[in-house]
Scaffold this motif. Structure first.
Motif, short mmCIF file in Angstrom:
data_model
loop_
_atom_site.label_atom_id
_atom_site.label_comp_id
_atom_site.label_asym_id
_atom_site.label_seq_id
_atom_site.Cartn_x
_atom_site.Cartn_y
_atom_site.Cartn_z
N GLN A 125 45.50 66.44 26.70
CA GLN A 125 44.49 66.41 27.77
C GLN A 125 45.08 66.99 29.07
OE1 GLN A 125 43.25 62.41 29.10
NE2 GLN A 125 41.14 63.14 28.89
N ALA A 126 46.30 66.59 29.41
CA ALA A 126 46.91 67.07 30.65
C ALA A 126 47.17 68.58 30.56
CB ALA A 126 48.21 66.31 30.91
N LEU A 127 47.63 69.04 29.41
CA LEU A 127 47.88 70.49 29.24
C LEU A 127 46.60 71.28 29.42
CD1 LEU A 127 50.32 70.36 26.17
CD2 LEU A 127 50.86 71.36 28.42
N LEU A 128 45.52 70.81 28.81
CA LEU A 128 44.26 71.56 28.90
C LEU A 128 43.65 71.45 30.29
CD1 LEU A 128 42.71 70.90 25.38
CD2 LEU A 128 43.98 72.91 26.18
N ASP A 129 43.78 70.27 30.91
CA ASP A 129 43.29 70.13 32.29
C ASP A 129 44.01 71.11 33.21
OD1 ASP A 129 41.53 68.15 31.65
OD2 ASP A 129 42.74 66.49 32.41
N ASP A 130 45.26 71.36 32.87
CA ASP A 130 46.07 72.26 33.69
C ASP A 130 45.88 73.73 33.29
OD1 ASP A 130 48.02 72.65 35.74
OD2 ASP A 130 49.48 73.09 34.15
N GLY A 131 44.98 73.97 32.36
CA GLY A 131 44.69 75.36 31.99
C GLY A 131 45.71 76.01 31.08
N ALA A 132 46.50 75.21 30.38
CA ALA A 132 47.49 75.78 29.46
C ALA A 132 46.77 76.56 28.36
CB ALA A 132 48.36 74.69 28.86
N PRO A 133 47.13 77.82 28.16
CA PRO A 133 46.43 78.64 27.16
C PRO A 133 46.98 78.40 25.76
CG PRO A 133 48.05 79.96 28.30
CD PRO A 133 48.14 78.59 28.91
N ILE A 134 46.77 77.17 25.27
CA ILE A 134 47.24 76.79 23.94
C ILE A 134 46.04 76.79 23.00
CG2 ILE A 134 48.24 74.90 22.57
CD1 ILE A 134 49.78 74.12 25.18
N ASP A 135 46.20 77.44 21.85
CA ASP A 135 45.08 77.62 20.93
C ASP A 135 45.04 76.59 19.82
OD1 ASP A 135 44.09 80.26 22.04
OD2 ASP A 135 46.18 80.74 21.61
N VAL A 136 46.22 76.11 19.42
CA VAL A 136 46.31 75.17 18.30
C VAL A 136 47.38 74.14 18.66
CG1 VAL A 136 46.88 74.90 15.84
CG2 VAL A 136 45.74 76.99 16.62
N PHE A 137 47.13 72.89 18.31
CA PHE A 137 48.12 71.84 18.56
C PHE A 137 48.67 71.31 17.24
CE2 PHE A 137 45.43 71.80 22.33
CZ PHE A 137 46.38 71.82 23.34
N GLY A 138 49.98 71.22 17.15
CA GLY A 138 50.63 70.57 16.02
C GLY A 138 51.11 69.20 16.48
N VAL A 139 50.70 68.15 15.76
CA VAL A 139 50.99 66.79 16.22
C VAL A 139 51.66 66.01 15.10
CG1 VAL A 139 50.03 64.69 17.24
CG2 VAL A 139 48.99 66.90 17.75
N GLY A 140 52.77 65.35 15.44
CA GLY A 140 53.51 64.63 14.42
C GLY A 140 53.71 63.16 14.76
N THR A 141 54.80 62.88 15.46
CA THR A 141 55.28 61.51 15.62
C THR A 141 54.22 60.54 16.12
OG1 THR A 141 57.45 62.41 16.06
CG2 THR A 141 57.08 60.14 16.72
N ALA A 142 53.58 60.85 17.25
CA ALA A 142 52.68 59.88 17.89
C ALA A 142 51.49 59.56 16.98
CB ALA A 142 52.17 60.42 19.22
N MET A 143 51.04 60.57 16.23
CA MET A 143 49.89 60.38 15.35
C MET A 143 50.31 59.76 14.02
SD MET A 143 47.04 63.28 14.44
CE MET A 143 48.08 64.19 13.27
N GLY A 144 51.53 60.07 13.58
CA GLY A 144 51.98 59.67 12.24
C GLY A 144 52.09 58.18 12.04
N VAL A 145 52.34 57.45 13.13
CA VAL A 145 52.39 55.98 13.05
C VAL A 145 51.41 55.36 14.03
CG1 VAL A 145 54.76 55.85 12.23
CG2 VAL A 145 54.33 55.88 14.69
N ALA A 146 50.53 56.17 14.64
CA ALA A 146 49.64 55.66 15.70
C ALA A 146 50.46 54.86 16.68
CB ALA A 146 48.50 54.84 15.10
N ALA A 147 51.44 55.54 17.30
CA ALA A 147 52.53 54.85 17.98
C ALA A 147 52.07 53.85 19.04
CB ALA A 147 53.48 55.88 18.59
N ASP A 148 50.95 54.12 19.71
CA ASP A 148 50.52 53.19 20.75
C ASP A 148 49.69 52.03 20.22
OD1 ASP A 148 48.46 54.90 20.06
OD2 ASP A 148 47.60 54.94 22.08
N ALA A 149 49.30 52.09 18.98
CA ALA A 149 48.52 50.99 18.36
C ALA A 149 48.72 51.08 16.86
CB ALA A 149 47.04 51.09 18.72
N PRO A 150 49.95 50.79 16.39
CA PRO A 150 50.28 51.02 14.98
C PRO A 150 49.64 50.00 14.04
CG PRO A 150 52.15 50.06 16.12
CD PRO A 150 51.11 50.34 17.17
N VAL A 151 48.95 49.02 14.59
CA VAL A 151 48.39 47.98 13.74
C VAL A 151 47.06 47.54 14.31
CG1 VAL A 151 49.43 46.00 14.92
CG2 VAL A 151 49.12 45.90 12.46
#
Lengths: 449, 449
Positions: free
Chosen positions: A302-328
């Motif tokens: 969200q911060a990258l896109l708010d800042d206009g970062a020209p990123i076309d695709v996101f690769g996401v691993g760790t934070a999503m892989g265990v739902a790190a902020d709410a793993p249960v």
């Protein structure tokens, strides 16, 4: 020759993936001849602070699987070996067949506190026996899909690819996790077995090891681009912008090479994406996309896109892989009715709703979600769509209802367009989505209280 | 008849539990005839803020398993179907056998930032192919054992029982999780399949549903106690201290009943344990133990015991089941040598150590851990015990080294007595345990830098 112990757990052995007390309670019910029908309800008491809704996932498959399990001889021998169970009870277990009903929300349904994801109506022993397995199976798919959908929302239509295999909690989490990611709307996965099994396109780029194994970065990029037309080149092994310049130089030397994208995997992704975009555009490579990865979560995207970062695709691993902020998610599977009488545990400050239930969801004139009513199952309300459907009836899986699990991805995609704004926000905060109890359920609650 | 998709993942299919880029890189190595020996090192760059050490777990089994995998025809057909791999390469994969060496720390070894848990020496394609699977397998055992050992330390010798099955991330996490808990020193588990497979005693009490299914709490307690001599009775379904009084009254009526413990599962566990203990003692039941559960973690257990709560056994689920405060360890599997030359990725602010390594651990005169040295593998230091051992040699698993995985529990128990005080603290904080680089490794690092 000694082998390491197997990792594999056969589906037929999942009947033993249960807490010991389920079996001791069931033996006690059997000894006491308690065989009346019970209803258990699967729900959570509150959303994690970082979630405004959860996606109910996995419950249809879990219910269908659990309802088909049997105790085989090897299981009964193992149970006999514990010394806790008497032979006549083990004989009874040998004949165990689930004969009840299971009502479920369709997979991919947004769900809120105290709403039933699933209810089991069956002779109490049968319903009790399914508890631990259903909860273990529903947990990862619901937790991972609920995290992934936030990342999909943060990316605002840009594709998100799962790179999480190495971070996830073992084989089953990684493989069924891809199913959850598919449901949540991811565009692809790096996980070969997960993607093949659960029908999410395979995506891959290259690792730093490939570049490092070559003596020269540009020669590594050249070799890979020659090998894979339409590939993605990793540019940050030594110096990101130098890496981009090497890609540009390579394409000047060999204009026939087809490079679809570059990948940034370290550093200040926003600044590096902008600088890389400028370099690529100046060299006439407006069609080369930028893929970013490196510890991303929904807030960083969200911060990258708010800042206009020209990123076309996101690769996401760790934070999503265990739902790190709410793993249960603190799922409960509670007895709410036995022998025709509503039952409830009284806990200070906790809501426990007695009796068999139905969940109604109301939409406004524009089709947006407007509010839910948790009702008794034996009343009929004009309060929107009744969401709990009978998936298992008298022990038999309803094929049409089970097939709804296959359209979970489409259900989530449609739901995202109908969520009130307060539910699509990614910052922590209470959900203000209205969930009411029907008058009849409210009365039952007070009568049982 | 349509069935839900299987949950089961056969061990023979784990060869495909990999990231797509491993296979595309391996095809590129094959096309480029890059077949020299490489070394990859598995380590983490920093401890989570809430950990003062990690327990390296799962790496011996993972290495032994991964080194035996083969591509079977069905896998090659699936890969062919992606359109990414050419037939001659798929033929080469059909003949793939791991022929290299894998050095590992014994399972249950305390480990710190930048220390190798495992190193693979093999032709680069072979070593690259093992990466994703080894990381996925090591992740849950290391993360869960490292959390569980903190809970064991907090309990100060009192037994801790795993109640986490329903919260864990699916089948494999739950079953191998029990192995991690065994390693960490738990006394038992409620998880039947996990406990049977990984040799941790099964423990179980009863659930609120059992009490609620009866019309009268005391009759429920009576029936269960009659059924299970030596059982634990759950007393908090309606009112905890009333529940304790009912147990006492029941024992007055039927003194022949054998109740080993009561369980408290809600409310202020410290106050309720004290009041329950008083009631039990006054009634002459000093031998009845108190088991506490309900959202416990190491900090709550420490606080309860600091406050003198007379709790004899702790049941722990949610917080331990996903290692909620540190559900992931950021493991890296990095190329550190290829074709006899050390390799390293330069990352600002990150340590990347080139070359093949050995880890030495020094003890003081009292046997306490005094400091580690990360060294080159080709030097011999007088710096304590060399911890990395060759588990796989030329593709063959060394049986004696593999057997060390079976003594992981004993290794952890012994290690706990030798940790410096700063490592046994449970509050967040930097580890001050000294980990140095050998002079030769430091030189190599600067030469490669």
């Amino acid at each position: 020759m000694r082998a390491p112990p197997p990792v594999q757990v056969d589906d037929s052995d999942l009947i033993l993936l249960t807490d010991l007390y389920q079996l001791t309670m069931v033996q006690a019910y059997w000894r006491e001849a308690m065989s009346e029908s019970a209803t258990f309800s699967l729900y959570f008491r509150k959303l994690p602070p970082s979630r405004r809704f959860m996606l109910a996932c996995g419950q249809q498959h879990a219910a269908a699987l659990a309802s088909r399990l049997r105790f085989e001889d090897r299981h009964l021998e193992q149970l006999a070996g514990t010394g806790t169970f008497e032979p006549a009870f083990l004989d009874w277990l040998a004949g165990f067949r689930f004969s009840g009903d299971i009502w479920t929300l369709p997979e991919g349904t947004p769900v809120f506190a105290n709403e039933p994801l699933l209810e089991v109506d069956a002779p109490i022993a049968e319903a009790q026996l399914l508890e631990s397995l259903i909860m273990n199976l529903v947990q990862p798919e619901t937790v991972l899909a609920s995290k992934a959908v936030r990342i999909v929302m943060a990316a605002r239509g840009r594709p998100v690819v799962d790179f999480g295999l190495r971070r996830m909690h073992g084989v089953d989490a990684a493989v069924r996790g891809v199913r959850a990611y598919r449901t949540a709307g991811l565009a692809g996965t790096s996980n070969v077995l997960g993607g093949l099994r659960h029908d999410l396109p395979l995506r891959g780029t290259m690792a730093h090891s490939y570049i490092l194994a070559h003596d020269d970065e540009r020669e590594a990029l050249r070799a890979f681009a020659r090998s894979y037309p339409g590939t993605t080149l990793l540019v940050d092994t030594h110096d990101t912008l130098e890496g981009v310049r090497k890609v540009i130089a390579l394409l000047a030397e060999e204009p026939e090479l087809d490079v679809a994208a570059i990948r940034l995997d370290s550093g200040d992704l926003g600044e590096l994406a902008k600088a890389s975009r400028r370099l690529l555009d100046e060299a006439g490579h407006r069609d080369i996309k930028i893929i970013a990865s490196s510890g991303l979560d929904e807030h960083q995207i969200q911060a990258l896109l708010d800042d206009g970062a020209p990123i076309d695709v996101f690769g996401v691993g760790t934070a999503m892989g265990v739902a790190a902020d709410a793993p249960v998610i603190d799922l409960s599977y509670k007895l709410v009715e036995y022998a025709g009488r509503p039952r409830v545990k009284h806990s200070s400050g906790k809501v426990n709703l007695p009796g068999r239930k139905q969940l109604y969801r109301r939409r406004d004139a524009n089709g947006r979600l407007a509010g839910d009513v948790i009702a008794r199952r034996d009343e009929t309300l004009d309060a929107g769509e009744a969401l709990l459907l009978p998936l298992v009836r008298s022990g038999a899986v309803d094929q049409e209802t089970l097939a709804m699990a296959d359209s979970a991805r489409e259900r989530v995609a449609a739901a995202l367009g109908t969520l009130p704004d307060s539910l699509t926000r990614l910052d922590p905060g209470e959900s203000d989505y209205p969930v009411a109890l029907s008058d009849a359920l409210e009365r039952l609650r007070h009568e049982t209280g």
